[in-house]
Structure formats: structure tokens, C-alpha cells
Design an enzyme around this catalytic site. Structure first.
Site, PDB file in Angstrom:
ATOM      1  N   LYS A 285       0.841  -1.190   0.000  1.00 39.19           N
ATOM      2  CA  LYS A 285       0.000   0.000   0.000  1.00 39.19           C
ATOM      3  C   LYS A 285       0.884   1.251   0.000  1.00 39.19           C
ATOM      4  CE  LYS A 285      -4.377   1.384   2.106  1.00 39.19           C
ATOM      5  NZ  LYS A 285      -5.337   1.121   3.199  1.00 39.19           N
ATOM      6  N   GLU A 371     -19.914  -6.225   9.530  1.00 42.01           N
ATOM      7  CA  GLU A 371     -20.871  -5.504  10.379  1.00 42.01           C
ATOM      8  C   GLU A 371     -21.935  -6.413  10.971  1.00 42.01           C
ATOM      9  OE1 GLU A 371     -18.944  -2.685   7.538  1.00 42.01           O
ATOM     10  OE2 GLU A 371     -20.035  -4.591   7.278  1.00 42.01           O
ATOM     11  N   ARG A 399     -25.804  -2.633   6.620  1.00 42.38           N
ATOM     12  CA  ARG A 399     -25.476  -3.998   6.232  1.00 42.38           C
ATOM     13  C   ARG A 399     -25.837  -4.997   7.331  1.00 42.38           C
ATOM     14  NH1 ARG A 399     -19.667  -3.908   3.240  1.00 42.38           N
ATOM     15  NH2 ARG A 399     -20.754  -5.195   1.730  1.00 42.38           N
TER      16      ARG A 399
END
Length: 642
Positions: A285, A371, A399
Site C-alpha cells: 500500500k 458488520e 449492512r
């Protein structure tokens, strides 16, 4: 700021077809120029930087190998799609990223034919890709479908549900696992790259299929051991057993920044007839930009920054952010009550719980991008007497709606929902807007709902939620900084279901729910300058409503407005239901709800979004005057006076 980078090769690429026309030995230079362009563009606009820098070579390789847009490439979440946007005809607009009328920060079907699926939430790419692959097969249209999913998104159950389905269907689907911090990845190097090329090659796959055919003719007692021996031998070197068990042919790990490795392996995968296939690509990253490599978390999402120094230009505020106030308040409550614990779904810094973790590392639980699990996990904690705070952005809590209903509310479990990013969020646009939690939670019996009007009220609501043990309780607050009000040393426990009068007046009453109160009070000053003296109230609670307060406002004023940072079905709808059910709309009262309009609003600044919705001070004044019967000319004249 540095001069714009020189990009002579990138300047010749207006579409992926131009890239595919280049000699492959030139693609390394193209990738370097593409990385420089991403850094320069995001330094101007702000946005997601680290993820895009990590997939520059992968993006170049995918467009070089696959026939896009006929072949489909689906970028999970879309954080990493900026290089893809530059290569697919949007370079001339890349410096409008996340700005009003500019490019979206995520993939968007309406924006380009090269974006086959929109994505703002994670872990959807494999499901969508499987649907596309099956549709192509049913329609007799041969094409490759490639889903690029990050290792973080693989922590969500939906990704495994899709892989399980794809493996059972033997669908022709290619999944690229972009692994930039995954502990399961063995070290990359010459041996692992060689093995990846070997197992992806037609020769190896042909030999494997021949061996399968032969062993299937053997008695069953020999077939299963032979199959497992081949799988073990390959996974011993590659680490792909999990994906093989889900029905995927595993290739990897591969150095995602080495085009000499990526290109031939993707060639092999493209030409393979069987499926599904998972290609494990290891990336870094922030690759190629020192500040982003050294601090990946701080350069995941950035404001405008100086390319040379990496310093981000952030507005200075005298007020703390709502997120910081929540975190500090929760730390105070945890110091007094060992039952207080925190749960987050892969957003410890975004929710402020990284600060909580520094002090109480054993009392915070980051469950990953999951979630649904977060909510039921919190329910389990609550069932055993703990006081869990489930801190999830409004848009992501959507969600887990079934779990809120079934696992929390029906069982009356005291889970505390700290709902960050309520209302418009600005540059992230409609995928991240927190417009709906008041409405979707408001439909659930037995849940207490609060909205903080300012940062001091948020502190009180954290204390109130801590003390409340009679069932689920939720409080919402927006992105950004508070109003700069005086802060109490400790939060006070609010009486459940009771609002407050902030300003006493006559004729017009405005009942605010949430942080629109600042704009409502500013609107009151403008109305006062016109000779009108409105009453202003802060509802504090949506469930239960302060029915006594609402009835008093309705019977003592000619006009009642509600203002909220939520959609239809939220606070204003609940107030309207109460008024109508009790005959309070049968007389002289004129009632108007002010809310977020019933449409998806594209990215802009938060201020512009609220102005367009009529939820800024000017819009509130205009609604009040119109409700009083001012015609347009009279309204224009009146507004000109203030």
C-alpha cells in the site's frame, strides 16, 4: 508544489486499447508515469491515495492482458480505482475527483463503460462478478470477468458466500486477491514466482486434468488420496488450501509490482478454460511514494498535500471533531465502568476507537469488515452483562439491519450503537451518506434513538447510553467538527425521551433533531430581523418522542417546522404521525418537515449538499416564510432585508 510530472508515454494512452498496442517492455515506464500522475492528481483533490498506488502495476497488467471493456474488471470498494480511471479515458477529469460535478471517488456505472459495477462498500465484487459471468454464459457471450478484491475486504462473510457459490457452480470467474498486509502470505521471491507461473501454465493444468481423468478410473479408495496428495503438494508451496476448499484453482503468491511476473501469469489465467481461479497478488500500500509507504493508515484517505514533503493541508478548527468527542467520552465512561467495551468493524481510527485502544487494548474488538457479525457479537457481550458500544458508520450499519432487529431488538439487549457519519458526508457521495439510520432504526420497536445537536450533547448521550440497560439505544452524529460550544467535564445522563426549549418565541416553532440546530438558530436570527420571533427546540430523542413538548409547540404556534439530517421516514415522519394521530393537524397549525430529499445526491461539499436540500439557514428561513403565506416576491424582499 512540485511541477506536474512528465508523462510522455502516458500521454499517448487515451484508452486501454492504446495501452495494449504498446510493446510490453514499455509497460514498466508506463506504470512509473501512471504512479506519478496519481500522486500529483490526489495532491490537488485529496482522496484515497495508498490503495491506488499499491495497484498501479496490477492495473496496467490487467488492461494489457484483458480486452476491456468487453472483458469486465470489477474493483472492490473502488478506493484503488484511480489508476484505472486515468487509463480509461478520464485522465482529463482526474483533478475533479470527489468535487461537485466531478469524477466519483469510486467506480460508477454511469461514469464509464469501463466501470461495469459501482462500489462504495466492500466485499461485493465476487458476488457481482459471478452474476456477470453467469449472465455471459447464459447469453452466449464469451468474456472474462475479473474481480479485484483487497485482503481487508476478504474479512467480510459476503466474499466467502460468493466464493462458495462460485466454486459449487464451477463458474468461469477470475478473482484477484490484492494482498497488502495479509499474514497468510508467505514471503515472495524467485521460487514462489516460479511456482505461481508453473501452476498457472497450460502444461501444468493439462497434466493435472489428465491425472484427474486417470485417477477417476481407479477404484474410489485410490482416487481421493491421489486428489488430496496433489492438492497438498501444491498448497504446501503456495498456501492456497482455503481457496481450493471453496472450489477455486489457486495461483500465487505473486509480486504485484513485478510486471515480468504478472503479465505471463495473467496471460495463462486468461486463456484457461476451467474456472473459477484465484490469483493471489502481494502488493505494498502506498508503493512508490515514501510518505504513503511509511504511514499507510494516514495516507489511505488524504486531504490536499504537498507532493515533496507529504504534508497534508488540513483546515484548522477551534472545535473538536464529533468522532474525537465520542472517543474521549467513551474513555471517561470506561474508566468508571469496567463493563464498557467497544466493537468496531475495521474502522478503529475512523470511529476514534484507536484512542480507546491505546488505553484499553483488552476492551476493544475490531472484527474486520463484518458488520453483521459485529452487531451479533455485541449482542452476545450484552447478554452476559457487558456494556458494549458498537461504533459503526451509518452507511455501514445498513449492512447489519437483520442483526439489529433479530439479535438485538427482539431480545431487548442493551447494545449501544454509536452511529458516526450521520447525514451528508461530502466528497464520498451517496455510497457513504448516512441518511437512512433514523428511518430504518425508527421502524424497530423498543429502540431508543438520540441525535446530538452539538459536541456537548454528544458527550451527554455517551453517558446516557452507558447508563441505559433497558434495551438497545442509538445515538447519531455527523462527520466533521463540532460547533465550538463549551464542553462539560463529564457527560450528564439525559432523561429518556425529553427534549429542550433553546429559544422561546411565538408564531413559528422549529423543532430540530441533530446538528442542524446550529443552522436553525442562525435562521432564527434572520427571522427575528424580519420581526418574527421563532421558538426553537432541540428534540434530542426521536424514540421515544417528547410528545408533551411537541403538543405544546403545536398548540401554541401557527407554524411548526422540523429539521433533520435524515431521510423521509425519519424524525419528521414520526412527528407527523403523532400530530395526525392526535388531531393536532385539524386546526390552524401548518406543519412542514425539512429533511434530506428523496433522491441520491452526488458528491460535493457538505455545505453545498445541505444548501441544495434547503437545510441551511437560508433554506430554513425560506420554508418558514413560505409556510406563513409569503409569496415569492414578498420572500425575496424579506430576505433582502437580512
Amino acid at each position: 508544489m512540485a511541477d506536474k510530472p512528465l508523462t510522455p508515454l502516458l500521454d499517448t494512452v487515451a484508452a486501454p486499447a492504446d495501452l495494449r498496442a504498446l510493446p510490453r517492455e514499455h509497460l514498466r515506464q508506463l506504470a512509473d508515469e501512471l504512479r506519478a500522475e496519481v500522486i500529483d492528481a490526489v495532491s490537488v483533490t485529496g482522496g484515497h491515495l495508498g490503495a491506488g498506488l499499491g495497484v498501479v502495476e496490477l492495473t496496467v497488467a490487467l488492461h494489457a492482458v484483458f480486452d476491456t471493456p468487453h472483458d469486465r474488471i470489477i474493483w472492490d470498494v473502488g478506493h484503488q480505482a484511480y489508476p484505472h480511471k486515468i487509463l480509461t479515458g478520464r485522465r482529463d477529469r482526474i483533478r475533479t475527483l470527489r468535487q461537485k460535478d466531478g469524477l466519483s471517488g469510486f467506480t460508477q456505472r454511469a461514469e464509464s463503460e469501463y466501470d461495469p459495477f459501482g462500489a462504495g462498500h466492500s466485499s461485493t465484487s465476487i458476488s457481482a462478478g459471478l452474476g456477470m459471468a453467469v449472465a455471459s454464459e447464459l447469453q452466449g457471450t464469451p468474456r472474462n470477468v475479473v474481480a479485484v478484491i483487497g485482503d481487508g475486504a476478504m474479512s467480510a462473510g459476503m466474499a466467502y458466500e460468493a466464493m462458495n457459490n462460485a466454486g459449487a457452480m464451477d463458474a468461469r470467474l477470475i478473482v484477484i486477491l490484492n494482498d497488502n498486509d495479509m499474514s497468510i502470505a508467505p514471503p515472495t521471491g524467485a521460487l514462489s514466482t516460479y511456482l505461481a507461473r508453473l501452476v498457472s501454465s497450460p502444461a501444468y493444468r493439462g497434466m493435472r486434468e489428465t491425472a484427474k481423468t486417470v485417477t477417476k478410473k481407479l477404484p474410489q479408495i485410490f482416487y481421493e488420496p491421489a486428489r488430496r496428495t496433489e492438492e497438498f503438494a501444491r498448497s504446501f508451496f503456495t498456501g492456497g488450501t482455503l481457496f481450493e476448499e471453496l472450489g477455486f484453482y489457486y495461483v500465487g503468491p505473486i509480486d504485484g509490482h513485478d510486471l515480468d511476473s504478472l503479465l505471463p501469469i495473467l496471460d495463462n489465467v486468461r486463456d484457461a478454460k476451467e474456472g473459477p481461479i484465484l490469483v493471489h497478488v502481494v502488493t505494498k500500500k502506498g508503493k512508490g511514494y515514501g510518505p504513503a509507504e511509511d504511514s499507510a493508515d494516514k495516507y489511505h484517505g488524504v486531504s490536499k498535500f504537498n507532493v515533496i514533503t507529504g504534508a497534508q493541508a488540513k483546515a484548522v478548527s477551534n472545535a473538536p471533531s464529533y468522532t474525537a468527542v465520542f472517543a474521549e467520552s467513551l474513555i471517561q465512561e470506561a474508566a468508571e465502568d469496567p463493563r464498557v467495551v467497544a466493537v468496531t468493524a475495521a474502522m478503529p481510527s475512523g470511529t476514534g476507537l484507536d484512542k480507546f485502544a491505546e488505553i484499553y487494548p483488552d476492551r476493544i474488538f475490531d472484527v474486520g469488515i463484518a458488520e453483521q457479525h459485529a452487531v451479533t457479537f455485541a449482542a452476545g457481550l450484552a447478554s452476559e452483562g457487558m456494556r458494549p458500544f458498537c461504533a459503526i458508520y451509518s452507511t455501514f450499519l445498513q449492512r447489519a439491519y437483520d442483526q439489529v432487529v433479530h439479535d438485538v431488538a427482539i431480545q431487548h439487549l442493551p447494545v449501544r450503537f454509536a452511529i458516526d457519519r450521520a447525514g451528508y458526508v461530502g466528497a464520498d457521495g451517496p455510497t457513504h451518506a448516512g441518511n437512512y439510520d433514523a428511518a430504518y432504526l425508527g421502524a424497530i420497536p423498543g429502540i431508543v434513538q438520540m441525535a446530538a445537536a452539538d459536541e456537548a450533547e454528544l458527550k451527554h448521550m455517551v453517558a446516557t447510553a452507558t447508563a441505559y440497560d433497558n434495551g438497545p439505544i442509538a445515538f447519531r452524529y455527523p462527520r466533521g467538527d463540532g460547533l465550538g460550544v463549551d464542553m462539560p467535564k463529564r457527560g450528564e445522563i439525559l432523561p429518556i425521551g425529553k427534549g429542550r426549549i433553546v429559544r422561546q418565541g411565538a408564531t413559528i416553532a422549529i423543532l430540530s433533531y441533530g446538528t442542524r440546530l446550529g443552522e436553525v438558530l442562525a435562521a432564527a436570527e434572520k427571522l427575528a430581523a424580519l420581526g418574527l420571533n421563532p421558538t426553537i427546540a432541540d428534540a434530542r430523542f426521536m424514540k421515544p418522542l417528547d410528545e408533551e413538548l411537541i403538543a405544546r409547540l403545536a398548540t401554541s404556534h401557527d407554524v411548526l417546522l422540523t429539521a433533520e439530517e435524515g431521510s423521509i421516514g425519519g424524525f419528521g415522519s414520526h412527528v407527523a404521525t403523532f400530530l395526525a394521530s392526535n388531531g393536532l393537524l385539524d386546526g390552524k397549525l401548518r406543519f412542514r418537515p425539512l429533511m434530506i430529499p428523496d433522491r441520491f445526491v452526488e458528491h460535493s461539499t457538505q455545505a453545498d449538499m445541505y444548501a441544495d436540500a434547503g437545510l441551511d439557514r437560508a433554506g430554513i428561513v425560506a420554508t418558514a416564510l413560505a409556510t406563513l403565506g409569503y409569496d415569492e416576491a414578498a420572500m425575496v424582499a424579506a430576505l433582502a432585508q437580512v
